[in-house]
Design a protein around this motif. Sequence first.
Motif, PDB file in Angstrom:
ATOM      1  N   PHE A  74       0.856  -1.190   0.000  1.00  0.00           N
ATOM      2  CA  PHE A  74       0.000   0.000   0.000  1.00  0.00           C
ATOM      3  C   PHE A  74       0.892   1.240   0.000  1.00  0.00           C
ATOM      4  O   PHE A  74       1.898   1.304   0.706  1.00  0.00           O
ATOM      5  CB  PHE A  74      -0.895  -0.022   1.243  1.00  0.00           C
ATOM      6  N   LYS A  75       0.521   2.246  -0.789  1.00  0.00           N
ATOM      7  CA  LYS A  75       1.330   3.464  -0.907  1.00  0.00           C
ATOM      8  C   LYS A  75       0.443   4.691  -0.751  1.00  0.00           C
ATOM      9  O   LYS A  75      -0.570   4.806  -1.436  1.00  0.00           O
ATOM     10  CB  LYS A  75       2.031   3.505  -2.267  1.00  0.00           C
ATOM     11  N   ASN A  76       0.857   5.607   0.125  1.00  0.00           N
ATOM     12  CA  ASN A  76       0.078   6.829   0.338  1.00  0.00           C
ATOM     13  C   ASN A  76       0.907   8.098   0.229  1.00  0.00           C
ATOM     14  O   ASN A  76       0.434   9.176   0.579  1.00  0.00           O
ATOM     15  CB  ASN A  76      -0.634   6.785   1.690  1.00  0.00           C
ATOM     16  N   GLY A  77       2.156   7.986  -0.240  1.00  0.00           N
ATOM     17  CA  GLY A  77       2.940   9.204  -0.340  1.00  0.00           C
ATOM     18  C   GLY A  77       4.376   8.955  -0.733  1.00  0.00           C
ATOM     19  O   GLY A  77       4.750   7.857  -1.161  1.00  0.00           O
ATOM     20  N   THR A 102      -2.282   4.170  -3.716  1.00  0.00           N
ATOM     21  CA  THR A 102      -2.033   3.199  -4.776  1.00  0.00           C
ATOM     22  C   THR A 102      -1.187   2.081  -4.200  1.00  0.00           C
ATOM     23  O   THR A 102      -1.243   1.802  -3.002  1.00  0.00           O
ATOM     24  CB  THR A 102      -1.373   3.878  -5.996  1.00  0.00           C
ATOM     25  N   PHE A 103      -0.347   1.454  -5.039  1.00  0.00           N
ATOM     26  CA  PHE A 103       0.483   0.342  -4.586  1.00  0.00           C
ATOM     27  C   PHE A 103       1.894   0.466  -5.148  1.00  0.00           C
ATOM     28  O   PHE A 103       2.122   1.088  -6.183  1.00  0.00           O
ATOM     29  CB  PHE A 103      -0.102  -1.000  -5.044  1.00  0.00           C
ATOM     30  N   GLN A 104       2.821  -0.142  -4.432  1.00  0.00           N
ATOM     31  CA  GLN A 104       4.160  -0.389  -4.950  1.00  0.00           C
ATOM     32  C   GLN A 104       4.195  -1.858  -5.354  1.00  0.00           C
ATOM     33  O   GLN A 104       3.876  -2.723  -4.543  1.00  0.00           O
ATOM     34  CB  GLN A 104       5.204  -0.017  -3.909  1.00  0.00           C
ATOM     35  N   VAL A 105       4.546  -2.127  -6.587  1.00  0.00           N
ATOM     36  CA  VAL A 105       4.302  -3.451  -7.178  1.00  0.00           C
ATOM     37  C   VAL A 105       5.584  -4.043  -7.754  1.00  0.00           C
ATOM     38  O   VAL A 105       6.491  -3.313  -8.156  1.00  0.00           O
ATOM     39  CB  VAL A 105       3.245  -3.357  -8.301  1.00  0.00           C
ATOM     40  N   ARG A 204       6.920   2.201   5.406  1.00  0.00           N
ATOM     41  CA  ARG A 204       6.868   1.341   4.227  1.00  0.00           C
ATOM     42  C   ARG A 204       5.754   1.752   3.265  1.00  0.00           C
ATOM     43  O   ARG A 204       5.696   1.258   2.134  1.00  0.00           O
ATOM     44  CB  ARG A 204       6.706  -0.128   4.637  1.00  0.00           C
ATOM     45  N   ASN A 205       4.861   2.634   3.697  1.00  0.00           N
ATOM     46  CA  ASN A 205       3.772   3.091   2.834  1.00  0.00           C
ATOM     47  C   ASN A 205       4.201   4.185   1.863  1.00  0.00           C
ATOM     48  O   ASN A 205       3.375   4.704   1.114  1.00  0.00           O
ATOM     49  CB  ASN A 205       2.602   3.604   3.670  1.00  0.00           C
ATOM     50  N   LYS A 206       5.478   4.543   1.889  1.00  0.00           N
ATOM     51  CA  LYS A 206       5.969   5.613   1.013  1.00  0.00           C
ATOM     52  C   LYS A 206       7.256   5.190   0.326  1.00  0.00           C
ATOM     53  O   LYS A 206       8.102   4.513   0.921  1.00  0.00           O
ATOM     54  CB  LYS A 206       6.217   6.897   1.823  1.00  0.00           C
ATOM     55  N   ILE A 207       7.412   5.591  -0.914  1.00  0.00           N
ATOM     56  CA  ILE A 207       8.704   5.464  -1.571  1.00  0.00           C
ATOM     57  C   ILE A 207       9.670   6.417  -0.875  1.00  0.00           C
ATOM     58  O   ILE A 207       9.285   7.520  -0.463  1.00  0.00           O
ATOM     59  CB  ILE A 207       8.606   5.805  -3.076  1.00  0.00           C
ATOM     60  N   LEU A 208      10.922   6.009  -0.708  1.00  0.00           N
ATOM     61  CA  LEU A 208      11.934   6.881  -0.123  1.00  0.00           C
ATOM     62  C   LEU A 208      12.915   7.293  -1.214  1.00  0.00           C
ATOM     63  O   LEU A 208      13.542   6.441  -1.851  1.00  0.00           O
ATOM     64  CB  LEU A 208      12.684   6.158   0.999  1.00  0.00           C
ATOM     65  N   ILE A 209      13.042   8.607  -1.411  1.00  0.00           N
ATOM     66  CA  ILE A 209      14.013   9.174  -2.343  1.00  0.00           C
ATOM     67  C   ILE A 209      15.114   9.826  -1.507  1.00  0.00           C
ATOM     68  O   ILE A 209      14.846  10.753  -0.734  1.00  0.00           O
ATOM     69  CB  ILE A 209      13.367  10.226  -3.263  1.00  0.00           C
ATOM     70  N   THR A 210      16.346   9.333  -1.649  1.00  0.00           N
ATOM     71  CA  THR A 210      17.469   9.834  -0.859  1.00  0.00           C
ATOM     72  C   THR A 210      18.488  10.487  -1.773  1.00  0.00           C
ATOM     73  O   THR A 210      18.872   9.911  -2.800  1.00  0.00           O
ATOM     74  CB  THR A 210      18.154   8.681  -0.094  1.00  0.00           C
ATOM     75  N   VAL A 211      18.955  11.685  -1.400  1.00  0.00           N
ATOM     76  CA  VAL A 211      19.985  12.389  -2.158  1.00  0.00           C
ATOM     77  C   VAL A 211      21.350  11.981  -1.613  1.00  0.00           C
ATOM     78  O   VAL A 211      21.548  11.869  -0.402  1.00  0.00           O
ATOM     79  CB  VAL A 211      19.794  13.913  -2.046  1.00  0.00           C
ATOM     80  N   HIS A 212      22.278  11.728  -2.502  1.00  0.00           N
ATOM     81  CA  HIS A 212      23.642  11.358  -2.128  1.00  0.00           C
ATOM     82  C   HIS A 212      24.242  12.417  -1.206  1.00  0.00           C
ATOM     83  O   HIS A 212      24.026  13.618  -1.392  1.00  0.00           O
ATOM     84  CB  HIS A 212      24.481  11.208  -3.403  1.00  0.00           C
ATOM     85  N   ASP A 213      25.006  11.980  -0.220  1.00  0.00           N
ATOM     86  CA  ASP A 213      25.573  12.916   0.764  1.00  0.00           C
ATOM     87  C   ASP A 213      26.490  13.952   0.133  1.00  0.00           C
ATOM     88  O   ASP A 213      26.564  15.101   0.600  1.00  0.00           O
ATOM     89  CB  ASP A 213      26.352  12.147   1.833  1.00  0.00           C
ATOM     90  N   GLU A 214      27.204  13.587  -0.924  1.00  0.00           N
ATOM     91  CA  GLU A 214      28.178  14.495  -1.524  1.00  0.00           C
ATOM     92  C   GLU A 214      27.714  15.090  -2.849  1.00  0.00           C
ATOM     93  O   GLU A 214      28.009  16.254  -3.150  1.00  0.00           O
ATOM     94  CB  GLU A 214      29.503  13.746  -1.744  1.00  0.00           C
ATOM     95  N   PHE A 225       8.273  -3.404  -0.565  1.00  0.00           N
ATOM     96  CA  PHE A 225       7.140  -4.287  -0.786  1.00  0.00           C
ATOM     97  C   PHE A 225       6.685  -4.825   0.566  1.00  0.00           C
ATOM     98  O   PHE A 225       7.376  -4.656   1.577  1.00  0.00           O
ATOM     99  CB  PHE A 225       7.507  -5.405  -1.754  1.00  0.00           C
ATOM    100  N   SER A 226       5.549  -5.470   0.583  1.00  0.00           N
ATOM    101  CA  SER A 226       4.933  -5.827   1.877  1.00  0.00           C
ATOM    102  C   SER A 226       5.534  -7.064   2.525  1.00  0.00           C
ATOM    103  O   SER A 226       5.208  -7.389   3.660  1.00  0.00           O
ATOM    104  CB  SER A 226       3.426  -6.044   1.688  1.00  0.00           C
TER     105      SER A 226
END
Length: 413
Positions: A74-77, A102-105, A204-214, A225-226
């Motif tokens: 399940f995805k909410n953000g 929506t969902f992460q599939v 886990r309900n959200k995609i995580l976008i991480t920016v590189h430290d440098e 996924f679940s």
Amino acid sequence: MQHFDVVIIGAGPAGSCAGAMLAKAGKQVLCIEKQHFPRFSIGESLLPHCMEFLAQAGLENALRQQAETLGYQFKNGAAFLKNGVHSQFDFTDKFSPGPGTTFQVRRASFDKLLADEAQKQGLRIHYGISVTAFDNTDPATAILTVQDEQQQSSQISAGFVLDASGFGRVLPRLLDLEVPSDFPVRQACFCHIRDGIRAQSFDRNKILITVHDEYPDVWFWLIPFSDGTASLGVVGKTSRFNDGISAADNLWQHVKQTGELAALLAEAEPINTAQSLVGYSANVRQLYGDNFALLGNAGEFLDPVFSSGVTIALRSAATAVPLVLQQLNGEQPDWQQQYSVPLRKGITTFRRFVEAWYDGRFQDIIFSKSRNSTITAMISAILAGYAWDEKNPYVAETERRLNVLREVCLDSV
């Protein structure tokens, strides 16, 4: 020679969605797919706007019924992380009307699920078939030369052809429609992992976008996924990668250079071989022609950063199908004004946000503490896929609004 009302090239989400809609309208539709399903693909984080098109095609119920069994999340953000600063957007709190979840599939099973359901609605799918030539000189009929896995060739005729071949880009290659993307050449390295995440703070309900430290132009996706697994990838300009080492080594070296993400994934283990894509952005001179139209990534692919690919694919299918039906009924739809122009409006909105992400403007906005709730809801709507809602000021005046908001965010620091 077999004749069909419509032939669709590619049985991914756009092809299945268009095929189901056309079959429900009573048309004889054949879908040709080069590969056999299930097959691995990335693009696992759907956007809520997708659910509207899946519902139109009669495919949403099957997704909801089988999501748990197939391990979909399940995805909410969306959540963002940069040098210890966290930010998130709740898609249920957005400016535009429409679904907020929506969902992460896993795309292997997801694409097969949609294709199987479309077949139940009357779409015929032939797997293991490649298109080797396309002739649309007859104004009433297009002819496709196809080849099976035994290298046997045959021909099929159709009243109309939809190219949903994705990165295969069948008709753009055969008709010399491709033009270079104006995006810098970037590379992605990715794999699926058993993530081993123990942190209670991880949503886990959200995609995580991480920016590189440098390097702020390098970023990671983490799509849970679940069942405790996830999709992990890193994206950046090719100069950020070492072509002398494997995709896996490139991926994990970048993870180790990004402290908080490395700690989050301290117990992660790969569960498939890492892959790499280089120069994935693509564009075409036109999205349609005599007796054909291009859907989704077969027409244009921007960048994976905001997971817009499947949304654009499904939107293009839902936009094209009514025009195909008109044309098959002897009418003359205006493909430029009724398909290309409106579809490209949303693609342009996504494009502006992608450009602003890489040049830093949108990152300044995302990680600012000074956004008010109204502006956050407007941005959340676009991140949820509603890039065609011109009532949203960040769709109607994307560039100007982004620049003004960024200045406000910087002034408040």
